[in-house]
Motif scaffolding. Structure first.
Motif, PDB file in Angstrom:
ATOM      1  N   VAL A 169      13.709   4.798  -6.746  1.00 54.70           N
ATOM      2  CA  VAL A 169      14.827   5.751  -6.144  1.00 54.70           C
ATOM      3  C   VAL A 169      14.505   6.900  -5.984  1.00 54.70           C
ATOM      4  N   GLU A 170      13.332   7.485  -6.539  1.00 48.66           N
ATOM      5  CA  GLU A 170      12.843   8.982  -6.022  1.00 48.66           C
ATOM      6  C   GLU A 170      12.318   9.033  -4.385  1.00 48.66           C
ATOM      7  N   TYR A 171      12.222   7.927  -4.012  1.00 54.03           N
ATOM      8  CA  TYR A 171      11.686   7.916  -2.575  1.00 54.03           C
ATOM      9  C   TYR A 171      12.978   7.764  -1.621  1.00 54.03           C
ATOM     10  N   TYR A 187      10.964  -3.639   8.906  1.00 55.37           N
ATOM     11  CA  TYR A 187      12.322  -3.749   8.096  1.00 55.37           C
ATOM     12  C   TYR A 187      12.831  -2.194   7.701  1.00 55.37           C
ATOM     13  N   PRO A 188      14.240  -1.986   7.687  1.00 54.42           N
ATOM     14  CA  PRO A 188      14.380  -0.657   7.147  1.00 54.42           C
ATOM     15  C   PRO A 188      13.848  -0.367   5.643  1.00 54.42           C
ATOM     16  N   SER A 189      13.398   0.738   5.381  1.00 57.89           N
ATOM     17  CA  SER A 189      13.005   0.865   4.053  1.00 57.89           C
ATOM     18  C   SER A 189      13.045   2.206   3.471  1.00 57.89           C
ATOM     19  N   GLU A 190      13.855   2.274   2.344  1.00 54.60           N
ATOM     20  CA  GLU A 190      14.194   3.468   1.444  1.00 54.60           C
ATOM     21  C   GLU A 190      12.952   3.798   0.383  1.00 54.60           C
ATOM     22  N   THR A 191      11.904   3.189   0.632  1.00 51.38           N
ATOM     23  CA  THR A 191      11.002   3.173  -0.555  1.00 51.38           C
ATOM     24  C   THR A 191       9.607   3.788   0.126  1.00 51.38           C
ATOM     25  N   ASN A 192       8.470   3.743  -0.444  1.00 48.42           N
ATOM     26  CA  ASN A 192       7.160   4.038   0.090  1.00 48.42           C
ATOM     27  C   ASN A 192       6.335   3.088   0.464  1.00 48.42           C
ATOM     28  N   ASN A 217       5.855  11.257   2.216  1.00 51.36           N
ATOM     29  CA  ASN A 217       6.067  10.028   2.282  1.00 51.36           C
ATOM     30  C   ASN A 217       7.139   9.700   3.432  1.00 51.36           C
ATOM     31  N   ARG A 218       8.233  10.615   3.738  1.00 51.06           N
ATOM     32  CA  ARG A 218       9.097  10.363   4.793  1.00 51.06           C
ATOM     33  C   ARG A 218       8.593  10.725   6.087  1.00 51.06           C
ATOM     34  N   ALA A 219       7.736  11.372   6.269  1.00 50.01           N
ATOM     35  CA  ALA A 219       7.140  11.649   7.397  1.00 50.01           C
ATOM     36  C   ALA A 219       5.940  10.664   7.676  1.00 50.01           C
ATOM     37  N   GLU A 220       5.169  10.161   6.818  1.00 51.40           N
ATOM     38  CA  GLU A 220       4.093   9.340   7.270  1.00 51.40           C
ATOM     39  C   GLU A 220       4.910   7.795   7.431  1.00 51.40           C
ATOM     40  N   LYS A 221       5.916   7.628   6.751  1.00 52.86           N
ATOM     41  CA  LYS A 221       6.711   6.359   6.656  1.00 52.86           C
ATOM     42  C   LYS A 221       7.218   6.386   8.229  1.00 52.86           C
ATOM     43  N   PRO A 278       6.213 -14.970   5.340  1.00 57.02           N
ATOM     44  CA  PRO A 278       5.117 -15.631   5.927  1.00 57.02           C
ATOM     45  C   PRO A 278       4.541 -14.837   6.960  1.00 57.02           C
ATOM     46  N   GLU A 279       5.440 -14.385   7.830  1.00 62.70           N
ATOM     47  CA  GLU A 279       4.843 -13.636   9.041  1.00 62.70           C
ATOM     48  C   GLU A 279       4.862 -12.046   8.972  1.00 62.70           C
ATOM     49  N   CYS A 280       4.818 -11.624   7.831  1.00 63.42           N
ATOM     50  CA  CYS A 280       4.905 -10.193   7.487  1.00 63.42           C
ATOM     51  C   CYS A 280       3.712  -9.929   6.665  1.00 63.42           C
ATOM     52  N   ILE A 281       3.199  -8.598   6.786  1.00 60.34           N
ATOM     53  CA  ILE A 281       2.571  -7.843   5.905  1.00 60.34           C
ATOM     54  C   ILE A 281       3.367  -6.654   5.277  1.00 60.34           C
ATOM     55  N   ARG A 282       3.068  -6.360   4.045  1.00 59.11           N
ATOM     56  CA  ARG A 282       3.764  -5.221   3.337  1.00 59.11           C
ATOM     57  C   ARG A 282       2.755  -4.342   3.108  1.00 59.11           C
ATOM     58  N   LEU A 283       2.978  -2.853   3.334  1.00 62.18           N
ATOM     59  CA  LEU A 283       1.939  -1.913   3.409  1.00 62.18           C
ATOM     60  C   LEU A 283       2.247  -0.864   2.655  1.00 62.18           C
ATOM     61  N   THR A 284       1.847  -0.239   1.855  1.00 62.43           N
ATOM     62  CA  THR A 284       2.115   1.065   1.102  1.00 62.43           C
ATOM     63  C   THR A 284       1.839   2.194   1.997  1.00 62.43           C
ATOM     64  N   VAL A 285       2.735   3.234   2.227  1.00 59.95           N
ATOM     65  CA  VAL A 285       2.840   4.421   2.988  1.00 59.95           C
ATOM     66  C   VAL A 285       1.655   5.214   2.133  1.00 59.95           C
ATOM     67  N   GLY A 286       0.536   5.464   3.103  1.00 66.91           N
ATOM     68  CA  GLY A 286      -0.697   6.149   2.229  1.00 66.91           C
ATOM     69  C   GLY A 286      -0.487   7.687   2.862  1.00 66.91           C
ATOM     70  N   SER A 287      -1.553   8.263   2.519  1.00 68.23           N
ATOM     71  CA  SER A 287      -1.711   9.854   2.918  1.00 68.23           C
ATOM     72  C   SER A 287      -2.025   9.736   4.351  1.00 68.23           C
ATOM     73  N   LYS A 288      -1.877  10.531   5.103  1.00 65.43           N
ATOM     74  CA  LYS A 288      -2.244  10.625   6.488  1.00 65.43           C
ATOM     75  C   LYS A 288      -3.507  10.066   6.912  1.00 65.43           C
ATOM     76  N   GLU A 289      -4.513  10.600   6.010  1.00 67.80           N
ATOM     77  CA  GLU A 289      -6.070  10.023   6.325  1.00 67.80           C
ATOM     78  C   GLU A 289      -6.029   8.672   6.267  1.00 67.80           C
ATOM     79  N   GLU A 290      -5.409   8.047   5.141  1.00 71.75           N
ATOM     80  CA  GLU A 290      -5.286   6.587   4.929  1.00 71.75           C
ATOM     81  C   GLU A 290      -4.595   5.986   6.114  1.00 71.75           C
TER      82      GLU A 290
END
Length: 362
Positions: A195-197, A299-304, A280-284, A337-349
């Motif tokens: 929710v915080e994201y 996919y649309p995302s309201e998360t990190n 997170n918003r900028a990097e996402k 099955p045809e997807c990857i899920r990735l965390t929105v990391g820092s700019k460097e990551e």
């Protein structure tokens, strides 16, 4: 083995977390590895929390099982009563409590699929019927079909909002309409781990709805935005009568003193939360633009995190990226099955992720 277990555990499989960084280093002979698999906060926890952890409370003293200080802090933060809160070692332990208290043979529970695996996992242990309603083609909860699946034996409906692993959300009007139609004998669990994201202005304001619906329970956690995943603390918010019935299922000292104190400190540092939100918003958006420019659907995302259709077996992409020192999550075990899920990391990551992906697929 002659020990007899409950029949319901015969077909269970352990939760499969993201690969540990040290294991990946050892397997592929790497010196640097980044983990973008478990939706953790890449910026860690508040500096105030980190400072506290340098000199935590004595470990030989049992924690306050009632979590009185944290209970008061969270109640004030949410503007609810203290007896409306139930604390767990992560919100997934609260899910366990709810399933143990409410579900059993002869009952059923309704959930979207794919969604957070622990709803089905814990419900299965209790021997109830699992009714799964597929997400829409765009990754949304099909609320009308979920409503149609409810019957007299239904005890819990799970709503993951935003949904993990798709990232989609249910807006205020849709959720309000849904709550009006759910029979009052059915508990609606709104899992709001991210929710915080959320950026959407029409995301449901569920806390005030507790005054109208005593069959609503909201899950929140300190594991995501607040960066306390390793300390394991989350909570549920619901009607005091429901909480009073479920509370006795909680082990006496299920949340630690360190976790309780760190959570209070984390909650107070609103500046840190805002900074993480903005980053997170900028990097996402940067990652979304990159993958869409490469021709992939995101996919649309309201998360990190982002769920990306890579148009090939997600486990193969997961393995190839891991060899490059980037740990993401294959969509195969997540139901995409045809997807990857990735965390929105820092700019460097994220720079490292983009370079690795370019090396493999550009």
């Amino acid at each position: 083995m002659k020990v007899k277990l409950k029949p319901t555990v015969d077909h269970l499989t352990p939760y499969e977390p993201g690969r540990p960084m040290e294991a990946v280093k050892a397997e592929y002979g790497l010196t640097e590895v980044i983990k973008l698999a478990s939706n953790e906060n890449p910026y860690g926890a508040s500096k105030d929390v980190e400072q506290f952890l340098q000199n935590p409370s004595p470990s030989q003293i049992y924690p306050d099982g009632h979590a009185a200080s944290l209970r008061k802090t969270v109640a004030e933060h949410l503007d609810v009563q203290e007896d409306q809160l139930l604390f767990g070692a992560g919100s997934d332990e609260v899910i366990l409590f709810l399933c143990r208290a409410i579900l059993g043979p002869g009952t059923n529970t309704v959930m979207a699929t794919p969604s957070f695996s622990q709803y089905k996992h814990n419900a299965s242990i209790e021997g109830c019927e699992i009714i799964e309603v597929p997400l829409t083609s765009s990754g949304d909860h099909d609320l009308e079909r979920m409503l149609a699946a409810i019957n007299e034996e239904t005890r819990i409906v799970w709503v993951c909002n935003p949904n993990n692993p798709s990232g989609n959300y249910i807006n205020q009007d849709m959720f309000s309409s849904f709550m009006k139609k759910v029979p009052d004998h059915v508990l609606v669990v709104s899992d709001e781990a991210y929710v915080e994201y959320v950026e959407a202005q029409d995301y449901p304001d569920t806390i005030p709805m507790l005054e109208t619906y005593d069959n609503l329970l909201i899950l929140r956690t300190f594991s995501k935005m607040y960066g306390l995943a390793g300390l394991r603390i989350g909570y549920g918010v619901g009607h005091r009568d429901l909480i009073s019935k479920v509370e006795p299922l909680r082990p006496p000292f299920n949340t630690t003193t360190i976790a309780q104190q760190a959570a209070m400190i984390a909650l107070a540092d609103t500046e840190f939360v805002q900074q993480c939100y903005e980053k997170n918003r900028a990097e996402k958006q940067r990652l979304r633009s990159y993958f869409e420019e490469q021709g992939y659907n995101v996919y649309p995302s309201e998360t990190n995190f982002l769920l990306v259709n890579v148009q090939k077996n997600g486990s193969e992409v997961f393995q190839e990226l891991m060899k490059q020192g980037v740990i993401v999550r294959s969509g195969v075990p997540l139901g995409f099955p045809e997807c990857i899920r990735l965390t929105v990391g820092s700019k460097e990551e994220n720079d490292t992720l983009i370079r690795a992906f370019n090396h493999l697929y550009s």
